[in-house]
Design a protein around this motif. Structure first.
Motif, short mmCIF file in Angstrom:
data_model
loop_
_atom_site.label_atom_id
_atom_site.label_comp_id
_atom_site.label_asym_id
_atom_site.label_seq_id
_atom_site.Cartn_x
_atom_site.Cartn_y
_atom_site.Cartn_z
N ARG A 78 8.78 26.55 -8.52
CA ARG A 78 8.08 25.34 -8.60
C ARG A 78 8.73 24.14 -8.12
NH1 ARG A 78 3.46 24.06 -11.63
NH2 ARG A 78 3.42 22.04 -12.51
N SER A 79 10.27 23.91 -8.43
CA SER A 79 10.73 22.82 -7.97
C SER A 79 10.98 22.81 -6.79
CB SER A 79 12.34 22.70 -8.62
OG SER A 79 12.34 22.83 -10.03
N VAL A 80 11.21 23.83 -5.61
CA VAL A 80 11.24 23.86 -4.35
C VAL A 80 9.78 23.51 -3.78
CG1 VAL A 80 11.39 25.36 -2.26
CG2 VAL A 80 13.20 25.84 -4.19
N LEU A 81 8.38 24.08 -4.28
CA LEU A 81 7.34 23.69 -3.76
C LEU A 81 7.24 22.20 -3.94
CD1 LEU A 81 4.54 24.67 -2.82
CD2 LEU A 81 3.94 24.88 -5.36
N LYS A 82 7.47 21.49 -5.12
CA LYS A 82 7.21 20.08 -5.40
C LYS A 82 8.15 19.32 -4.49
CE LYS A 82 4.64 20.09 -9.21
NZ LYS A 82 3.52 19.28 -9.52
N MET A 83 9.39 19.81 -4.40
CA MET A 83 10.53 18.99 -3.48
C MET A 83 9.84 18.88 -1.72
SD MET A 83 14.12 20.03 -4.92
CE MET A 83 14.40 19.88 -6.69
N SER A 84 9.60 20.26 -1.31
CA SER A 84 9.16 20.31 -0.08
C SER A 84 7.90 19.49 0.27
CB SER A 84 8.77 21.81 0.28
OG SER A 84 7.87 22.30 -0.75
N SER A 85 6.96 19.50 -0.79
CA SER A 85 5.84 18.69 -0.55
C SER A 85 5.89 17.23 -0.19
CB SER A 85 4.78 19.00 -1.53
OG SER A 85 5.42 18.31 -2.77
N ALA A 86 7.22 16.88 -0.66
CA ALA A 86 7.33 15.27 -0.43
C ALA A 86 7.49 15.02 0.97
CB ALA A 86 8.51 15.00 -1.24
N LEU A 87 7.90 15.84 1.75
CA LEU A 87 8.29 15.81 3.28
C LEU A 87 6.75 15.43 4.16
CD1 LEU A 87 10.05 15.32 5.66
CD2 LEU A 87 9.84 17.85 5.81
N PRO A 88 5.73 16.15 3.67
CA PRO A 88 4.41 15.84 4.74
C PRO A 88 3.95 14.35 3.99
CG PRO A 88 4.30 17.73 3.13
CD PRO A 88 5.76 17.49 3.43
N LEU A 89 4.28 14.09 2.68
CA LEU A 89 3.81 13.12 2.18
C LEU A 89 4.21 11.84 2.70
CD1 LEU A 89 2.49 11.15 -0.12
CD2 LEU A 89 4.40 11.53 -1.42
N LEU A 90 5.59 11.93 3.19
CA LEU A 90 6.40 10.65 3.62
C LEU A 90 5.93 10.62 5.24
CD1 LEU A 90 10.02 11.34 2.28
CD2 LEU A 90 8.10 9.86 1.78
N LEU A 91 5.77 11.77 6.01
CA LEU A 91 5.42 11.63 7.38
C LEU A 91 3.80 10.94 7.26
CD1 LEU A 91 6.55 15.14 8.67
CD2 LEU A 91 7.44 12.99 9.14
N SER A 92 3.05 11.31 6.45
CA SER A 92 1.69 10.85 6.32
C SER A 92 1.54 9.35 6.12
CB SER A 92 0.72 11.53 5.16
OG SER A 92 0.72 12.88 5.46
N ALA A 93 2.67 8.94 5.05
CA ALA A 93 2.80 7.25 4.96
C ALA A 93 3.25 6.89 6.12
CB ALA A 93 3.66 7.31 3.71
N ALA A 94 4.22 7.46 6.84
CA ALA A 94 4.76 6.65 8.05
C ALA A 94 3.57 6.47 9.21
CB ALA A 94 5.98 7.54 8.72
N MET A 95 2.86 7.64 9.37
CA MET A 95 1.66 7.44 10.23
C MET A 95 0.81 6.26 9.91
SD MET A 95 1.18 11.44 11.28
CE MET A 95 -0.41 10.73 12.50
N LEU A 106 0.74 -1.12 0.06
CA LEU A 106 -0.03 0.07 0.07
C LEU A 106 0.89 1.17 -0.08
CD1 LEU A 106 -2.89 -0.95 2.54
CD2 LEU A 106 -3.00 -0.72 0.04
N CYS A 107 1.91 1.26 0.76
CA CYS A 107 2.92 2.43 0.91
C CYS A 107 3.50 2.63 -0.58
CB CYS A 107 3.81 2.10 2.10
SG CYS A 107 4.93 3.50 2.20
N LEU A 108 4.06 1.71 -1.06
CA LEU A 108 4.58 1.53 -2.36
C LEU A 108 3.70 2.04 -3.34
CD1 LEU A 108 7.43 0.93 -3.42
CD2 LEU A 108 6.34 -1.34 -4.48
N ALA A 109 2.30 1.75 -3.34
CA ALA A 109 1.33 2.05 -4.40
C ALA A 109 1.07 3.65 -4.14
CB ALA A 109 0.22 1.41 -4.24
N LEU A 110 1.05 4.16 -2.81
CA LEU A 110 0.73 5.57 -2.78
C LEU A 110 1.92 6.46 -3.09
CD1 LEU A 110 -0.85 7.73 -1.38
CD2 LEU A 110 0.50 7.36 0.80
N LEU A 111 3.28 6.14 -2.92
CA LEU A 111 4.32 6.90 -3.20
C LEU A 111 4.43 6.79 -4.86
CD1 LEU A 111 7.04 5.54 -0.65
CD2 LEU A 111 5.45 7.73 -0.77
N PHE A 112 4.21 5.71 -5.46
CA PHE A 112 4.27 5.48 -6.91
C PHE A 112 2.98 6.42 -7.60
CE2 PHE A 112 3.50 3.81 -11.19
CZ PHE A 112 4.74 4.17 -11.68
N ALA A 113 1.94 6.37 -7.04
CA ALA A 113 0.88 7.22 -7.42
C ALA A 113 0.95 8.60 -7.37
CB ALA A 113 -0.39 7.04 -6.88
#
Length: 464
Positions: free
Chosen positions: A274-291, A10-17
């Motif tokens: 735009r690059s900074v925005l895209k990159m910085s949005s990855a952190l909350p995604l990883l935290l959400s996946a961890a939770m 499930l985690c892999l599928a979310l990250l790839f999506a």
């Protein structure tokens, strides 16, 4: 193990999506490469971290499912046979053979895929030993006799000898393949090929490999354009080289497909903001996946805390080696802390009443006990004999202790208590005799006899 694979997938599928919908079209290939590689490792590690809520959701769903008639074994023990507790009248159906067959099939397929991968690597390296080669910057160029598209693997660039000698291999091709080598793209492919071999039942790894190879091409194309800065001529040369060519399986190939995406990426610009925005949005995604996909903390704290339940041939069961009536099981279980996250070691004897087994199942469902080990020991093994003798010895010692206490009671001052002691001794002695009779009738090994019954209170009073 089942929960681990489920959450990892499930985690892999979310990250790839998120990558496919949010990052893939952006011209920031270095970050995207790191994201893909990190996602592969993150999905394997995150189910082991002490955070997460999916455990609770899965347990709640299992407890509310109206079709769940059986308890599901989710933890296995290396020296024990794990089976499912069936709700049919045929009794307990061992699935140990099915588990062994499944494990054997997994090991066989995995070994086959790893051997195939090793053979492919060896096949490429064999070309290096058989053909002429020379050094070019950070790599070694290997000139092949057979017709092939330019490709690279590890530290080698493979070219067709005739095309190279006739000058048909342009400088851009060499820059492109050398970029693959300098950036160590082959190691990415080898990593994902190993993961594909280990988790061959998961199709997501194929999509990750495809995206990673395409990203490698974006990086190599960027390296060429940084050297030449002639986008149009490079695109024309790329189209000409691609005609009728097929890429190698493991290698980074100059002619890798999806040429339309590569050409669009060459002309696409992603702003710094735009690059900074895209990159910085990855952190909350990883935290959400961890939770979401981590392990529930309370479950981790109680991992390995086992409650033993043993069902024999009477209405009494053993709860952590203490004999209680089946009617008291639910009440006794409530005394354990954080009960739903504990593991039940369930042992059912050959002659156990099936109704008692169903009652225990009902109590386990009532308390949401979905982690359990069902232990079935081969009755012909020395381990089984040792277990039986140990239990009979414990029961015998218990009766002997009660007899000593009974004999120490004064009949003149403690007559009623002595009568209760004696009634209990007679009852336990009878149960032990029945157990011994069953054991002697069905097994070849000898067990010790119970202690002799003491004189009754009336006999003691007469003797005194």
């Amino acid at each position: 193990m089942i929960f681990y694979l489920f959450k990892s997938t499930l985690c892999l599928a979310l990250l790839f999506a998120v990558y496919h919908l949010y990052l893939e079209k952006e011209n920031m290939p270095r970050f995207n490469r790191g994201y893909l590689l990190f996602s592969l490792l993150f999905s394997l590690i995150i189910p082991l971290l002490p955070v997460g809520i999916v455990d609770q959701i899965l347990s709640l769903g299992a407890s509310e499912s109206s079709g769940a008639q059986n308890l599901q074994a989710v933890e296995l023990s290396g020296d024990e046979e794990t089976v499912a507790v069936s709700g049919t009248e045929s009794g307990l159906i061992s699935t140990s053979m099915m588990i062994k067959a499944g494990v054997s099939m997994y090991v066989f397929v995995t070994l086959l895929l790893l051997i195939r991968l090793t053979c492919k690597v060896e096949s490429i390296l064999h070309k290096v030993r058989r053909h002429a080669r020379f050094y070019y910057k950070d790599s070694t160029v290997v000139l092949l006799k057979e017709q092939t598209a330019p490709f690279s693997f590890l530290g080698y660039i493979f070219l067709n000898e005739r095309e190279y000698n006739s000058g048909k291999i342009s400088r851009e091709v060499l820059i492109h393949e050398n970029a693959h080598i300098r950036q160590r793209h082959s190691w990415d492919i080898l990593l994902i090929e190993i993961l594909k071999s280990l988790f061959w039942f998961n199709p997501l790894y194929r999509y990750f490999k495809r995206s990673l190879q395409l990203n490698h091409e974006f990086l190599a194309d960027r390296a060429v354009l940084q050297k030449t800065d002639r986008v149009k001529s490079y695109q024309k040369m790329l189209l000409k080289t691609l005609v009728g060519q097929q890429p190698a399986h493991l290698a980074s190939s100059f002619n890798y497909s999806q040429i339309k995406k590569r050409m669009l990426m060459m002309n696409r610009q992603t702003s710094f903001q735009r690059s900074v925005l895209k990159m910085s949005s990855a952190l909350p995604l990883l935290l959400s996946a961890a939770m979401l996909f981590g392990t529930d903390i309370s479950a981790l704290q109680n991992y390995g805390k086992v409650i033993g339940i043993e069902i024999s041939d009477s209405e009494n069961i053993l709860l952590n080696n203490e004999e209680i009536h089946i009617s008291k099981l639910s009440e006794q279980l409530t005394e354990f802390e954080d009960l739903p996250n504990r593991t039940i070691a369930l042992r059912v004897h050959k002659n156990a009443y099936f109704g008692i087994v169903l009652d225990v199942q009902g109590v386990m469902r009532e308390h949401r006990l979905f982690r359990f080990r069902y232990i079935s020991i081969d009755e012909e093994s020395p381990k089984y004999e040792e277990m039986v003798k140990s239990k009979i010895g414990a029961l015998t010692d218990g009766i002997a202790t009660v007899i000593e206490e009974y004999m120490s009671l004064s009949l003149t001052e403690q007559r009623e208590e002595a009568e209760r002691y004696y009634a209990n001794i007679v009852h336990e002695h009878k149960l032990l005799e029945e157990k011994l009779e069953t054991i002697r009738a069905s097994h070849h090994f000898e067990v010790s006899s119970p202690p002799a019954l003491p004189p009754s209170p009336e006999q003691r009073a007469g003797n005194e």
